[in-house]
Design a protein around this motif. Structure first.
Motif, PDB file in Angstrom:
ATOM      1  N   PRO A   1      17.548  27.198 -22.665  1.00 50.64           N
ATOM      2  CA  PRO A   1      18.146  25.909 -23.361  1.00 50.64           C
ATOM      3  C   PRO A   1      18.752  26.325 -24.511  1.00 50.64           C
ATOM      4  O   PRO A   1      18.888  26.398 -25.576  1.00 50.64           O
ATOM      5  N   MET A   2      17.584  27.438 -24.925  1.00 42.36           N
ATOM      6  CA  MET A   2      17.772  27.922 -26.428  1.00 42.36           C
ATOM      7  C   MET A   2      17.818  29.104 -26.632  1.00 42.36           C
ATOM      8  O   MET A   2      17.046  30.371 -26.063  1.00 42.36           O
ATOM      9  N   GLU A   3      17.949  29.927 -27.671  1.00 44.12           N
ATOM     10  CA  GLU A   3      17.615  31.005 -27.959  1.00 44.12           C
ATOM     11  C   GLU A   3      16.221  31.263 -28.833  1.00 44.12           C
ATOM     12  O   GLU A   3      16.031  30.169 -29.466  1.00 44.12           O
ATOM     13  N   LEU A   4      15.549  32.708 -27.838  1.00 46.22           N
ATOM     14  CA  LEU A   4      13.906  32.426 -28.398  1.00 46.22           C
ATOM     15  C   LEU A   4      14.267  33.360 -29.686  1.00 46.22           C
ATOM     16  O   LEU A   4      15.131  35.119 -28.879  1.00 46.22           O
ATOM     17  N   SER A   5      13.739  33.721 -30.606  1.00 44.97           N
ATOM     18  CA  SER A   5      13.874  35.037 -31.519  1.00 44.97           C
ATOM     19  C   SER A   5      12.299  34.894 -32.384  1.00 44.97           C
ATOM     20  O   SER A   5      11.582  34.643 -32.145  1.00 44.97           O
TER      21      SER A   5
ATOM     22  N   LEU B   1      26.447  40.070 -29.122  1.00 47.22           N
ATOM     23  CA  LEU B   1      25.626  39.307 -29.898  1.00 47.22           C
ATOM     24  C   LEU B   1      25.954  38.004 -29.974  1.00 47.22           C
ATOM     25  O   LEU B   1      26.590  36.997 -29.333  1.00 47.22           O
ATOM     26  N   PRO B   2      24.616  37.126 -29.253  1.00 44.32           N
ATOM     27  CA  PRO B   2      24.767  34.972 -29.771  1.00 44.32           C
ATOM     28  C   PRO B   2      25.940  35.233 -31.091  1.00 44.32           C
ATOM     29  O   PRO B   2      25.522  36.083 -31.982  1.00 44.32           O
ATOM     30  N   MET B   3      26.791  34.913 -30.521  1.00 45.38           N
ATOM     31  CA  MET B   3      28.006  33.664 -31.404  1.00 45.38           C
ATOM     32  C   MET B   3      27.081  33.815 -33.245  1.00 45.38           C
ATOM     33  O   MET B   3      27.897  34.183 -34.451  1.00 45.38           O
TER      34      MET B   3
ATOM     35  N   ILE C   1      17.852  38.793 -17.968  1.00 47.64           N
ATOM     36  CA  ILE C   1      17.502  38.325 -19.434  1.00 47.64           C
ATOM     37  C   ILE C   1      18.204  39.566 -20.456  1.00 47.64           C
ATOM     38  O   ILE C   1      19.155  40.605 -20.184  1.00 47.64           O
ATOM     39  N   LYS C   2      18.795  38.702 -22.289  1.00 43.46           N
ATOM     40  CA  LYS C   2      19.550  39.303 -22.979  1.00 43.46           C
ATOM     41  C   LYS C   2      18.805  39.884 -24.286  1.00 43.46           C
ATOM     42  O   LYS C   2      18.327  38.857 -24.272  1.00 43.46           O
ATOM     43  N   TYR C   3      18.753  40.905 -24.464  1.00 39.52           N
ATOM     44  CA  TYR C   3      17.871  41.140 -25.646  1.00 39.52           C
ATOM     45  C   TYR C   3      18.337  41.408 -26.765  1.00 39.52           C
ATOM     46  O   TYR C   3      19.312  42.689 -26.564  1.00 39.52           O
ATOM     47  N   SER C   4      18.588  40.897 -27.922  1.00 38.97           N
ATOM     48  CA  SER C   4      19.285  41.498 -28.626  1.00 38.97           C
ATOM     49  C   SER C   4      18.721  41.966 -29.741  1.00 38.97           C
ATOM     50  O   SER C   4      17.620  41.240 -30.310  1.00 38.97           O
TER      51      SER C   4
ATOM     52  N   TYR D   1      17.230  32.652 -16.730  1.00 39.28           N
ATOM     53  CA  TYR D   1      17.662  33.229 -17.442  1.00 39.28           C
ATOM     54  C   TYR D   1      17.386  32.555 -19.635  1.00 39.28           C
ATOM     55  O   TYR D   1      16.648  32.208 -19.434  1.00 39.28           O
ATOM     56  N   VAL D   2      17.458  34.236 -19.553  1.00 36.66           N
ATOM     57  CA  VAL D   2      17.077  34.107 -21.185  1.00 36.66           C
ATOM     58  C   VAL D   2      17.898  35.574 -21.982  1.00 36.66           C
ATOM     59  O   VAL D   2      18.119  35.815 -21.944  1.00 36.66           O
ATOM     60  N   SER D   3      17.659  34.703 -23.244  1.00 41.70           N
ATOM     61  CA  SER D   3      18.232  35.267 -24.082  1.00 41.70           C
ATOM     62  C   SER D   3      17.629  35.171 -25.135  1.00 41.70           C
ATOM     63  O   SER D   3      16.681  34.743 -25.785  1.00 41.70           O
ATOM     64  N   TYR D   4      17.437  36.232 -26.034  1.00 39.45           N
ATOM     65  CA  TYR D   4      16.068  36.344 -26.862  1.00 39.45           C
ATOM     66  C   TYR D   4      17.147  37.804 -27.853  1.00 39.45           C
ATOM     67  O   TYR D   4      17.282  38.842 -27.977  1.00 39.45           O
ATOM     68  N   LEU D   5      16.463  37.776 -28.956  1.00 42.95           N
ATOM     69  CA  LEU D   5      17.314  37.756 -29.889  1.00 42.95           C
ATOM     70  C   LEU D   5      15.645  38.820 -31.224  1.00 42.95           C
ATOM     71  O   LEU D   5      14.937  37.378 -31.710  1.00 42.95           O
TER      72      LEU D   5
END
Lengths: 245, 483, 416
Positions: free
Chosen positions: B205-209, B462-464, B266-269, B234-238
């Protein structure tokens, strides 16, 4: 001429035509109208034998089972599809292509193949009727042609191959009023008691120029209403909403 | 405004590197040099189980017979691996802080200066952060909240202790221990980094960074990150990175492994802004990173987005191994080099499964005396029926003392596949500049505007919250390059 | 390290019998020493990655440069249009020197000063060491030849040597014009290594059109190296048609040294069976306002491999460069492989450079379009491939040769 019974077609388990029935007699002009996604283009591809569809049902064409024939065999039997988006083929020259095509069809029908000189005579004459410049014939097939040029090239092929059944897929799309007139005149001049037409279109506009004997409404893969050309006018007024659940 | 702004804000004042300050704290260091003892020491500091130590030692042994690769375009002076420190940790962290509030105030201040508050009450909304300071993870926020839905987000050190079954199964499964010199070096001496596990069907539920900070001098940072997205998750990671200004070059050799199982994404930024060195090319980070993702399951997807503006030398190729049928790999990259910076970056897309798809969008901008190379491999194996790749590489040169290079390798071994590659090179035209200036923008604003337009396709990925700030960073990185 | 003793012995034998001046001899020895120090190329070497020669050169641990064979070109193979001819029959140059109104064609065994640089390329070094045959073409200023020059490379059934090397020069003085057509005919059935090096110098305002036809080689391993240097306002049009070539690397380096010069390089690879053909092409923009274009198409059948490595290099002073490159491959059976490395290395900012590369199968939509017009599936496919390759032939500016290559193409398909 053509008798379609319970035609179903699907791609990747998604059914697009869901039991379509249609009978077209010799010399008749039928129009099929329908909203986007109703299966209009699929119908044109299934009739002309494009691969990649899972097809069931029956299509009788001059007593033959059309579904057993491949694309080129259908073309040689006299089925012609005027493409919504004629394909660009770089490196293949238009006049070369036209001669190869015409000779393939002639050969299959037991006619003599035309040599380059005889062919040129015929093609020049036909091109002139359709207001197609000779230089266009020397260019690669449809490459760099304007929308109007592409559609005129389709009509040129039609007049050259003299098919007995013509399917026109959204021929009016992308045409301005002048090009539309040229194309319609071309089609009308090819109307013949021995030749039938199936005109597939979203808008009624084209039908002002090519008057159909029958109009059908295609919705969700089936014909839901049939009438004469006045039905097209109704649709123009009221839209397709009345046929969509 | 969004909290993400804080994250990347204050990168630079004028064209100076704003994150160049040093935190003055007591640290525990090992003696300089690379040895078995150092490997033992690191493992002991991390309270690692025996199997982990054995794994490191095996890598150490392999390393003895390996050579540094030398095929890359940017050359660098020989690194004396015996002259580096392999471990540096703030003393105050010897005993793990019990809560975020127990963290050494000096370190806390450092992260606050960087725009990353670690205190519970100030945490960034919607973003969980793992903060890595030199060789150790100092804090991970929102851990409990993530735990509730089964998401594991912690430092890799903690994971080797708490989740050995997952680490043992996946560590080194994407980047084999002896893949190449730097990967092996990392395997022997990696210090900290993040571990993420997303259970089946969970959409994080949240961006991991993770925020990486090199502080100590003469210290190599060997981060290790492992992300596993189980079936249908699903995960978005920065990740973000900064370092103090120092005259010497510092080595950052990270390994990042991603594993996506069936239907997972996986979305990796990355926003990489390590210290790039000064205007004459002195100092700066050597950013030699191995990043690789395996789309192991069917319909899985891994998407890499990177904005590379820092480091003296950047040398990395975030890659995708597309094993699962219908899996997808993406690589979006902006690499900006100015002054004497050098970048050799790109990707590898290895198509093994049927109907696999990949997309590569790379934007390289080179200014000053910099050199910027896109290097990429698209390989379609004989069994990858119906595979498709599209690649677009664009380079922009600012001035004629810099270089821009494109070196794609294309290997097609399946006749039903399609590969499309396009590349262009251009400059900022005088007409474009004049047009902007006529409308009242100054030179630098104009350049920033035009370059941002050039990079838009990538920045949009990129995440907004970060996209907005990355845009600013793009402009700042090129300051002083035109005029 | 492989054992090159046999080759060393061959070289010693060669230089004791071969007549040459002292400076050339030194250069040959130095080149040979360079070759020995590195040996045959390996695939680890970035310049030789993917090259079919890396494997195939292993067959030549002994180089037998002995001359043998028919030493004559059968009349039937001669072109029937008017031309000047240069004939290599079984590796031996047959040539009556001509000195015709501004054209010199002669045998040449010596090096030009400007090419005597110790190189990195191991096979070029080998060529430098062993090349014992060669022609020199020189066209005087302001002369435009009306007849083309045809170079025949003929390998007869009687050819017994496993190695032959040639080094050739084409010199165009200011504002001269010439068309050179080079065709290679393989009748021999033994395995042999051919290395050839052609050095081209184009003075201000001159124009060379060079068309190469290289087909049906089943047994040999070939290394062709062409280097061209272009002065102001000069133009090079270079087309190669490679069909069913067993194992070959066609390597070219083109230096654009003068303002407003233009290199137009086009190639076709048409390969079947186990053919393995590599094009390596580097264009160096060394001066401002220079233009280059590369257009390469490959059609691959059976288990053929094609490799295209093309590079555009732009020096920091070469502002206003216009460099273009396009490579396209059609993969027509399951076991073919296509490798491409289209490279840009750019150090100037005011340039327009681009490359594109695509590979895949014949477009199904197009095939359907043709079939819907009554053309059979096979014919449709053939038309598509023909058209695909024909686009490259279209770029030939001499109609006579355009027709020759179009004929070659249609002939090929009628055979299928």
């Amino acid at each position: 001429m053509i008798d379609i019974k319970n035609l179903r077609a699907s791609v990747d388990d998604k059914e697009i035509l869901k039991g379509l029935n249609l009978k077209i007699g010799k010399g008749e002009v039928h129009a099929i109208m329908g909203p986007n996604g109703s299966g209009k283009s699929t119908l044109s591809y299934v009739l002309s034998g494009k691969e990649g569809y899972n097809v069931s049902g029956e299509i009788q064409f001059n007593k033959k089972n059309l579904l057993e024939l491949n694309a080129e065999e259908r073309a040689r039997e006299g089925i012609f599809l005027a493409f919504q988006y004629p394909i660009e083929i770089p490196g293949v020259f238009t006049n070369n292509f036209l001669r190869t095509s015409l000779n393939s069809v002639r050969k299959a029908n037991g006619k003599v193949e035309l040599n380059a000189i005889d062919f040129l005579k015929i093609i020049k004459e036909k091109a002139k009727e359709l207001n197609i410049g000779e230089e266009m014939l020397l260019r690669p097939l449809n490459v760099g042609f304007s929308g109007g040029e592409k559609k005129r090239n389709e009509i040129l092929q039609m007049s050259l191959l003299e098919p007995s059944f013509v399917v026109m897929d959204e021929t009016d799309s992308g045409l301005d009023i002048d090009a539309l007139k040229i194309v319609s005149n071309g089609v009308n001049s090819l109307r013949d008691p021995e030749r039938s037409f199936l005109i597939i279109t979203h808008y009624q506009r084209l039908l002002n120029y090519i008057k159909p004997d029958f109009v059908h409404v295609l919705s969700e893969g089936k014909i839901v209403k049939t009438g004469d050309w006045k039905l097209a006018l109704d649709l123009e007024d009221q839209g397709y909403g009345q046929f969509i659940n | 405004m969004s909290n993400g702004q804080e994250f990347i804000k204050n990168y630079k004042q004028g064209s100076d590197y704003a994150h160049g300050f040093v935190t003055d704290i007591e640290t525990i260091d090992v003696p300089k040099g690379l040895s078995k003892e150092v490997v033992h020491f690191i493992s002991k500091q991390k309270k690692e189980p025996q199997w982990m130590l054995n794994w490191r030692l095996k890598a150490f042994d392999r390393l003895q017979s390996m050579k540094e690769p030398d095929w890359q375009k940017p050359k660098y002076p020989k690194i004396n691996y015996q002259d580096l420190y392999y471990y540096s940790a703030p003393k105050s962290l010897t005993d793990q802080p019990k809560s975020l509030d127990d963290i050494d105030p000096e370190i806390r201040k450092t992260y606050e200066k960087l725009g990353i508050p670690l205190l519970e009450q100030k945490k960034l909304a919607g973003i969980a952060v793992d903060a890595v300071f030199d060789s150790v993870s100092v804090a991970t926020t929102f851990k409990d909240k993530l735990n509730e839905i089964g998401v594991i987000f912690c430092s890799i050190s903690e994971a080797t202790r708490e989740h050995p079954e997952l680490v043992q199964k996946y560590l080194g499964s994407v980047i084999p221990m002896s893949d190449h010199f730097f990967a092996t070096l990392n395997s022997a001496v990696f210090t900290d980094g993040s571990f993420v596990y997303i259970p089946p069907g969970v959409r994080c539920p949240m961006e991991l960074s993770t925020y990486f900070r090199i502080n100590a001098s003469n210290t190599g940072q060997f981060e290790r990150t492992l992300i596993i997205a189980d079936k249908g998750s699903y995960v978005s990671y920065l990740e973000g990175c900064t370092a103090p200004m120092r005259d010497e070059n510092q080595l950052h050799a990270a390994n990042v492994e991603l594993v996506a199982l069936d239907d997972a994404e996986i979305k990796y930024s990355t926003v990489q802004n390590w210290y790039p060195g000064d205007k004459e090319g002195n100092g700066g980070i050597y950013n030699f990173v191995t990043k690789r993702g395996a789309c192991r399951g069917k319909n899985s997807k891994i998407s890499w987005t990177q904005v590379e503006t820092g480091s003296a030398i950047t040398w990395k190729y975030p890659s995708c191994i597309l094993q699962g049928d219908n899996s997808q790999g993406e690589f979006y990259s902006v690499a900006i080099t100015n002054n004497y910076q050098k970048a050799d970056t790109g990707t590898k897309m290895i198509h093994l499964g049927k109907n696999t798809r990949s997309k590569i969008i790379s934007k390289g901008i080179s200014a000053g005396h910099a050199d910027n190379t896109y290097r990429g491999l698209v390989s379609i194996h004989p069994k990858a029926t119906g595979a498709k790749n599209y690649t677009q590489c664009d380079s922009l040169l600012v001035g004629n003392k810099c270089g821009a290079h494109t070196i794609p390798y294309i290997e097609n071994k399946n006749s039903t596949s399609e590969i499309e590659h396009e590349a262009t090179t251009s400059k900022i035209s005088d007409d474009q500049l004049f047009y902007c200036r006529q409308r009242g923008l100054n030179q630098e604003e104009s350049v920033s505007l035009i370059v941002n337009g050039f990079c838009k396709e990538v920045l949009q990925q990129l995440p907004m919250e970060f996209a907005v700030e990355a845009q600013k960073l793009v402009g700042i990185s090129l300051e002083g390059s035109v005029g | 390290m492989e054992n090159y003793n046999e080759i060393k012995i061959n070289f010693e034998k060669f230089i004791t019998t071969f007549k040459t001046d002292v400076n050339d001899l030194e250069f040959r020895k130095k080149s040979f020493a360079n070759f020995i120090s590195k040996g045959f190329p390996v695939s680890r070497d970035e310049n030789w990655k993917y090259s079919p020669l890396v494997q195939d050169l292993k067959k030549f641990s002994q180089l037998n440069y002995k001359k043998s064979g028919a030493n004559i070109l059968p009349n039937a193979l001669m072109e029937n249009f008017e031309h000047y001819s240069i004939i290599f029959a079984d590796g031996v140059l047959i040539l009556t020197d001509s000195n015709d109104a501004g054209l010199v064609i002669k045998k040449n065994n010596s090096f030009l000063k400007s090419v005597k640089k110790a190189g990195e390329n191991p096979i070029l070094n080998l060529n430098n060491a062993f090349a014992d045959q060669g022609y020199l073409i020189e066209v005087s200023s302001n002369i435009s030849l009306t007849k083309p020059i045809v170079i025949y490379n003929y390998y007869s059934k009687n050819f017994l040597s496993n190695f032959c090397s040639s080094k050739n020069f084409i010199l165009l003085n200011e504002k001269s014009n010439v068309v050179v057509y080079e065709k290679t005919i393989y009748d021999s059935s033994i395995e042999y290594l051919i290395t050839s090096n052609t050095e081209i110098f184009l003075a201000k305002g001159s124009k060379l059109k060079k068309y190469d036809l290289n087909c049906n080689n089943k047994h040999s391993t070939i290394f062709n190296f062409v280097k061209a240097n272009l002065d102001e306002n000069s133009e090079l049009e270079y087309f190669t048609f490679s069909e069913n070539i067993n194992s070959c690397r066609d390597e070219s380096i083109i230096n654009l040294n003068g303002k407003n010069c233009f290199a137009d390089v086009n190639a076709i690879q048409l390969l079947s069976n186990n053919c393995d053909h590599e094009i390596k092409l580097q264009i160096n923009h060394n001066e401002e306002h220079t233009r280059s274009s590369q257009f390469v198409k490959s059609a691959l059948y059976d288990s053929a491999n094609a490799i295209f490595q093309g590079k555009i290099f732009v020096d920091s002073k070469a502002q206003k460069t216009d460099g273009y490159q396009l490579s396209k491959a059609l993969l027509l059976s399951d076991n073919v492989k296509f490798f491409a490395k289209p490279e840009l290395e750019i150090y100037a900012d005011d340039v327009k450079c681009s490359h594109g590369s695509s590979s895949g199968s014949v477009d199904e939509e197009s095939i359907f379009y043709l079939r819907s017009r009554g053309i059979s599936k096979e014919d449709a496919k053939m038309m598509m491939i023909n058209g695909f390759l024909g686009e490259v032939i279209e770029k030939i500016t001499e109609d006579k040769f355009k027709n020759i290559f179009f004929k070659k193409l249609s002939h090929n398909y009628n055979d299928d």
